[in-house]
Write an enzyme that holds these catalytic residues in place. Structure first.
Site, PDB file in Angstrom:
ATOM      1  N   THR A 136      27.452  49.601 -18.657  1.00 43.95           N
ATOM      2  CA  THR A 136      26.784  50.865 -18.287  1.00 43.95           C
ATOM      3  C   THR A 136      27.775  52.027 -18.158  1.00 43.95           C
ATOM      4  O   THR A 136      28.893  51.847 -17.685  1.00 43.95           O
ATOM      5  CB  THR A 136      26.044  50.666 -16.948  1.00 43.95           C
ATOM      6  OG1 THR A 136      25.163  49.557 -17.090  1.00 43.95           O
ATOM      7  CG2 THR A 136      25.254  51.897 -16.542  1.00 43.95           C
ATOM      8  N   GLY A 175      30.359  46.050 -11.529  1.00 43.18           N
ATOM      9  CA  GLY A 175      30.514  45.178 -10.362  1.00 43.18           C
ATOM     10  C   GLY A 175      31.836  44.430 -10.354  1.00 43.18           C
ATOM     11  O   GLY A 175      32.380  44.080 -11.400  1.00 43.18           O
ATOM     12  N   GLU A 415      20.189  44.102 -15.647  1.00 39.37           N
ATOM     13  CA  GLU A 415      19.835  43.242 -16.783  1.00 39.37           C
ATOM     14  C   GLU A 415      18.527  43.690 -17.425  1.00 39.37           C
ATOM     15  O   GLU A 415      17.752  42.880 -17.922  1.00 39.37           O
ATOM     16  CB  GLU A 415      19.730  41.769 -16.355  1.00 39.37           C
ATOM     17  CG  GLU A 415      21.041  41.163 -15.917  1.00 39.37           C
ATOM     18  CD  GLU A 415      21.804  40.481 -17.045  1.00 39.37           C
ATOM     19  OE1 GLU A 415      21.205  40.178 -18.084  1.00 39.37           O
ATOM     20  OE2 GLU A 415      23.015  40.272 -16.865  1.00 39.37           O
TER      21      GLU A 415
HETATM   22  C1  LIG Z   1      24.011  47.710  -7.850  1.00 36.00           C
HETATM   23  C2  LIG Z   1      24.142  47.788  -9.337  1.00 36.00           C
HETATM   24  C3  LIG Z   1      24.980  46.922 -10.008  1.00 36.00           C
HETATM   25  C4  LIG Z   1      25.156  47.035 -11.403  1.00 36.00           C
HETATM   26  N1  LIG Z   1      26.089  46.258 -12.027  1.00 36.00           N
HETATM   27  C5  LIG Z   1      26.402  46.515 -13.316  1.00 36.00           C
HETATM   28  C6  LIG Z   1      27.497  45.854 -13.941  1.00 36.00           C
HETATM   29  O1  LIG Z   1      28.183  45.023 -13.339  1.00 36.00           O
HETATM   30  N2  LIG Z   1      27.766  46.161 -15.236  1.00 36.00           N
HETATM   31  C7  LIG Z   1      27.037  47.066 -15.942  1.00 36.00           C
HETATM   32  O2  LIG Z   1      27.341  47.277 -17.111  1.00 36.00           O
HETATM   33  N3  LIG Z   1      25.983  47.693 -15.374  1.00 36.00           N
HETATM   34  C8  LIG Z   1      25.663  47.456 -14.084  1.00 36.00           C
HETATM   35  N4  LIG Z   1      24.616  48.125 -13.485  1.00 36.00           N
HETATM   36  C9  LIG Z   1      23.842  49.070 -14.274  1.00 36.00           C
HETATM   37  C10 LIG Z   1      22.470  48.569 -14.635  1.00 36.00           C
HETATM   38  O3  LIG Z   1      22.569  47.573 -15.585  1.00 36.00           O
HETATM   39  C11 LIG Z   1      21.676  49.790 -15.092  1.00 36.00           C
HETATM   40  O4  LIG Z   1      21.379  50.544 -13.938  1.00 36.00           O
HETATM   41  C12 LIG Z   1      20.417  49.394 -15.836  1.00 36.00           C
HETATM   42  O5  LIG Z   1      20.748  48.855 -17.068  1.00 36.00           O
HETATM   43  C13 LIG Z   1      19.474  50.599 -16.046  1.00 36.00           C
HETATM   44  O6  LIG Z   1      20.128  51.673 -16.625  1.00 36.00           O
HETATM   45  P1  LIG Z   1      20.121  53.109 -15.923  1.00 36.00           P
HETATM   46  O7  LIG Z   1      20.469  52.946 -14.502  1.00 36.00           O
HETATM   47  O8  LIG Z   1      20.978  53.986 -16.741  1.00 36.00           O
HETATM   48  O9  LIG Z   1      18.639  53.587 -15.997  1.00 36.00           O
HETATM   49  P2  LIG Z   1      17.955  54.445 -17.146  1.00 36.00           P
HETATM   50  O10 LIG Z   1      18.147  53.752 -18.437  1.00 36.00           O
HETATM   51  O11 LIG Z   1      18.382  55.846 -17.070  1.00 36.00           O
HETATM   52  O12 LIG Z   1      16.450  54.321 -16.686  1.00 36.00           O
HETATM   53  C14 LIG Z   1      15.862  55.208 -15.704  1.00 36.00           C
HETATM   54  C15 LIG Z   1      14.366  55.029 -15.747  1.00 36.00           C
HETATM   55  O13 LIG Z   1      13.894  55.407 -17.025  1.00 36.00           O
HETATM   56  C16 LIG Z   1      13.122  54.361 -17.593  1.00 36.00           C
HETATM   57  N5  LIG Z   1      13.332  54.300 -19.032  1.00 36.00           N
HETATM   58  C17 LIG Z   1      14.489  54.293 -19.722  1.00 36.00           C
HETATM   59  N6  LIG Z   1      14.253  54.184 -21.037  1.00 36.00           N
HETATM   60  C18 LIG Z   1      12.912  54.105 -21.186  1.00 36.00           C
HETATM   61  C19 LIG Z   1      12.029  53.943 -22.282  1.00 36.00           C
HETATM   62  N7  LIG Z   1      12.472  53.815 -23.522  1.00 36.00           N
HETATM   63  N8  LIG Z   1      10.720  53.856 -22.041  1.00 36.00           N
HETATM   64  C20 LIG Z   1      10.233  53.957 -20.804  1.00 36.00           C
HETATM   65  N9  LIG Z   1      11.001  54.095 -19.718  1.00 36.00           N
HETATM   66  C21 LIG Z   1      12.325  54.165 -19.902  1.00 36.00           C
HETATM   67  C22 LIG Z   1      13.617  53.076 -16.934  1.00 36.00           C
HETATM   68  O14 LIG Z   1      12.636  52.057 -16.973  1.00 36.00           O
HETATM   69  C23 LIG Z   1      13.913  53.572 -15.521  1.00 36.00           C
HETATM   70  O15 LIG Z   1      12.730  53.574 -14.786  1.00 36.00           O
HETATM   71  C24 LIG Z   1      24.406  47.995 -12.118  1.00 36.00           C
HETATM   72  C25 LIG Z   1      23.516  48.835 -11.440  1.00 36.00           C
HETATM   73  C26 LIG Z   1      23.410  48.766 -10.067  1.00 36.00           C
HETATM   74  C27 LIG Z   1      22.513  49.739  -9.370  1.00 36.00           C
END
Ligand SMILES: Cc1cc2nc3c(=O)[nH]c(=O)nc-3n(C[C@H](O)[C@H](O)[C@H](O)COP(=O)(O)OP(=O)(O)OC[C@H]3O[C@@H](n4cnc5c(N)ncnc54)[C@H](O)[C@@H]3O)c2cc1C
Length: 633
Positions: A136, A175, A415
């Site tokens: 991410t 993480g 995930e």
């Molecule tokens: C505590 C924590 C630990 C994490 N650990 C890791 C890690 O170790 N390594 C790592 O790589 N990542 C990690 N992450 C990141 C995590 O994998 C991402 O937060 C997740 O993949 C979602 O991406 P985003 O946060 O950018 O949300 P976004 O992609 O911006 O999504 C935001 C909203 O928009 C919606 N959305 C997005 N695209 C669409 C679509 N096409 N259609 C409809 N709705 C949509 C989503 O459903 C969501 O509701 C972690 C996150 C947290 C909070």
């Protein structure tokens, strides 16, 4: 319904845990360590202390040498079973182990080759090196294909030069890496001779293993306080001309050889990306196991409390158990039905995944996406409701509702966020459908075909409203199939319609999105129901079979009730039939209520010390937690 059930705890436990069962009694060593480290949910600790404790406890468990990347390769079910059994410790410790072994180690296993396995696995096993998974970025989470971190190949030095070219390319949420981690599987765009070859994984050292000093060229910090997982040190990371040797490229699919030639087994960067991501689906299983287990724990707390807490009553009589209020048991017991259905579905996807049937891989990955999204959504809704069922005592942190609500929240997003995962499943369902009807060629024909099927299979046309029929598995399967087929036909119709209005594929997909998500939910419910029916058939103990059957009926009917909007909107069930369904649910709940405690107690592996979940003596247990001196009374 006057039913007498016989509870055979061993058989019910087996039915509820068929995949993870055979390891159920082999956890003595892990349990000893848990006792030794005394790890329990952390509910009131400052973050730095929590992170240090998490690091210490995870390493203590690693010392056992029972969990390893080799175990993921050789006996993945056992790996899952071990981690599943660890949902009795602080969930940050579990998260740390999952990130390290499965996300970091598992990615090296799946995307790397022998040289990486030999080099890293021994140090991963005992956490000599601590790993993270760097996908991410601030700009991209769900759509990771568009990440911006760059690894440019330097032909002279045979190294990758890693850079974070924009603010949005900053790695975020990674993480295990803000404080303690030493290595990261870093996902970045590989630039070779000026050409973007797409997303590749590279093992990237972050800190010196001995001194824990961050290497020059890397800026790193903590993402700050979170709703949950505060024992995990989530990092933001930026790179400036940071160099790693070319051997660190995880080269199962794409490689740069000694002569500096880049080769890729996949025809395009897009295909490479798809293949890369599909190898990592195993991790999603843990995000199914977690919420299912937490639903079990919370239900155990609430059922125990509901059968010991009394409020109001008729004059001169003892007060009523709160379990006897229909507003309680008619909500609680359908959740118990869902729990058992989810446990069966969880085990069935575990079996599918480890079946290693390459032809079914796409289907399996898609089903896992749907189940992951659905069980997490359901669990979060239940947690809120279950807290209220314990009144004020539900607010006490000792009873863990707040803890689970916070710790499990991220399961909905990490995930793969639900909305995105549901779409993955729908894409698969539609492409399968397209393949199936390819030879017919004409979309209109397809729609007609489906509608004919729907008309003849509509429960309102073909079936009666009698309670025995409403309670029959055939009716449930019929209703679930109907919903799925109907949603599929609506989606196809809407997609074709918007195509005729000259919308781009993306416009027409998004225009249909709410239906697409409903299609996925409908299929996932159908999948869960079918697995549950198979599991009932496989159960060889007649009393257990009968009980399971009724719990699954409760799952099915309460799901139909939850979706009355759909069934009524599309005229699938009449108002009279809907009333009968609610009546049948009530009857099932009344029949199962006296056995609820025995059923939930058949899984005794959840040993959190929760005052309300114990022997019914909640006043004593709450008093001792908060230090009320009853001995002086
Ligand atoms: C505590 C924590 C630990 C994490 N650990 C890791 C890690 O170790 N390594 C790592 O790589 N990542 C990690 N992450 C990141 C995590 O994998 C991402 O937060 C997740 O993949 C979602 O991406 P985003 O946060 O950018 O949300 P976004 O992609 O911006 O999504 C935001 C909203 O928009 C919606 N959305 C997005 N695209 C669409 C679509 N096409 N259609 C409809 N709705 C949509 C989503 O459903 C969501 O509701 C972690 C996150 C947290 C909070």
């Amino acid at each position: 319904m006057d039913i007498k059930y016989t509870i055979n705890a061993e058989e019910i436990f087996k039915a509820r845990n068929s995949s993870l069962y055979k390891y159920g009694k082999d956890f003595a060593e892990i349990q000893d360590v848990i006792k030794k480290i005394g790890s329990k949910p952390v509910i009131d600790m400052v973050s730095d202390e929590h992170k240090a404790l998490t690091d210490r406890d995870a390493k203590e468990i690693a010392k056992l040498g029972l969990i390893s990347v080799e175990l993921i390769r050789d006996d993945p079910k056992k790996f899952l079973a071990y981690l599943n059994s660890l949902v009795v410790i602080d969930l940050s410790v579990l998260a740390k182990l999952v990130i390290h072994y499965q996300l970091f180690g598992g990615t090296i296993l799946e995307l790397g080759t022998e040289q990486h396995h030999k080099k890293y696995f021994p140090d991963i096993k005992h956490m000599k090196i601590v790993g993270g998974f760097g996908m991410t970025e601030m700009g991209h989470g769900s759509n990771v294909r568009n990440i911006e971190t760059i690894a440019e190949y330097d032909h002279q030095s045979k190294e990758f030069v890693i850079n974070s070219p924009t603010p949005s390319s900053t790695k975020f949420w990674i993480g295990n890496l803000a404080k303690y981690g030493t290595h990261c599987v870093l996902f970045c765009k590989l630039i070779y001779k000026g050409e973007d070859k797409g997303v590749h994984g590279i093992v990237t050292p972050i800190r010196d293993v001995d001194t824990k000093q961050v290497f020059p060229g890397i800026e790193i910090g903590d993402c700050g306080p979170k709703i949950g997982w505060n024992g995990i040190d989530n990092a933001w990371i930026r790179f400036r001309n940071y160099r790693v040797p070319k051997e660190n490229l995880l080269n199962k699919f794409a490689n740069i050889d000694d002569k500096g030639e880049y080769t890729c087994k996949l025809p395009t960067p897009g295909k490479l990306f798809q293949n890369t991501i599909s190898q990592l689906v195993f991790g999603r299983m843990l995000y199914i196991c977690g919420p299912v287990r937490v639903l079990n724990i919370n239900l155990k707390t609430v059922i125990n409390y509901a059968l010991s807490r009394r409020q109001f009553g008729e004059k001169g009589k003892s007060e009523e158990l709160i379990m006897n209020y229909p507003s309680h048991y008619q909500v609680l017991l359908p959740m118990l039905g869902h729990l058992v259905a989810f446990e069966i579905a969880r085990d069935s996807v575990i079996e599918r995944l480890f079946d290693k049937n390459e032809e079914k891989l796409d289907e399996t990955n898609s089903i896992i996406s749907g189940v992951k999204a659905l069980v997490n959504e359901y669990n979060m809704t239940c947690t809120n409701k279950l807290r209220t069922f314990c009144g004020g005592n539900g607010i006490s942190s000792y009873n863990l509702f707040g803890y689970f609500r916070n710790e499990m929240d991220i399961f909905q997003t990490a995930e793969g966020d639900g909305a995105v995962l549901y779409q993955q499943l729908s894409k698969f369902l539609l492409s399968e459908y397209k393949k199936w009807y390819k030879k017919e060629g004409v979309t209109g024909y397809i729609i007609k075909e489906v509608q004919t099927f729907l008309a003849t299979s509509n429960p309102i046309y073909t079936h009666s409203r009698s309670i025995p029929y409403i309670l029959s598995n055939e009716f449930h399967h019929h209703a679930f199939s109907y919903r799925f087929e109907k949603m599929r036909s609506i989606v196809i119709e809407k997609l074709s319609h918007s195509k005729s209005k000259k919308m781009t594929f993306m416009q027409s997909w998004n225009d249909t999105l709410l239906y697409i998500i409903e299609l996925s939910k409908a299929y996932t419910h159908l999948y869960i129901l079918e697995q549950a029916h198979l599991s009932i058939k496989r159960c060889t103990d007649p009393p257990t079979r009968q009980l399971l059957n009724d719990l699954i009926k409760l799952y099915a009917l309460s799901s139909i009730e939850n979706d009355f909007g759909f069934y009524r909107n599309y005229n699938c069930i009449s108002a009279g039939q809907a009333l009968k369904i609610s009546e049948a649910i009530k009857e099932l709940c009344i029949a199962i209520k006296p056995y609820a405690l025995d059923i939930i107690n058949t899984d005794n592996s959840t040993s959190f010390d929760i005052p309300l979940a114990k022997d019914g003596n909640y006043i004593q247990h709450m008093a001792s937690r908060v230090g009320i001196p009853f001995s002086k009374l």
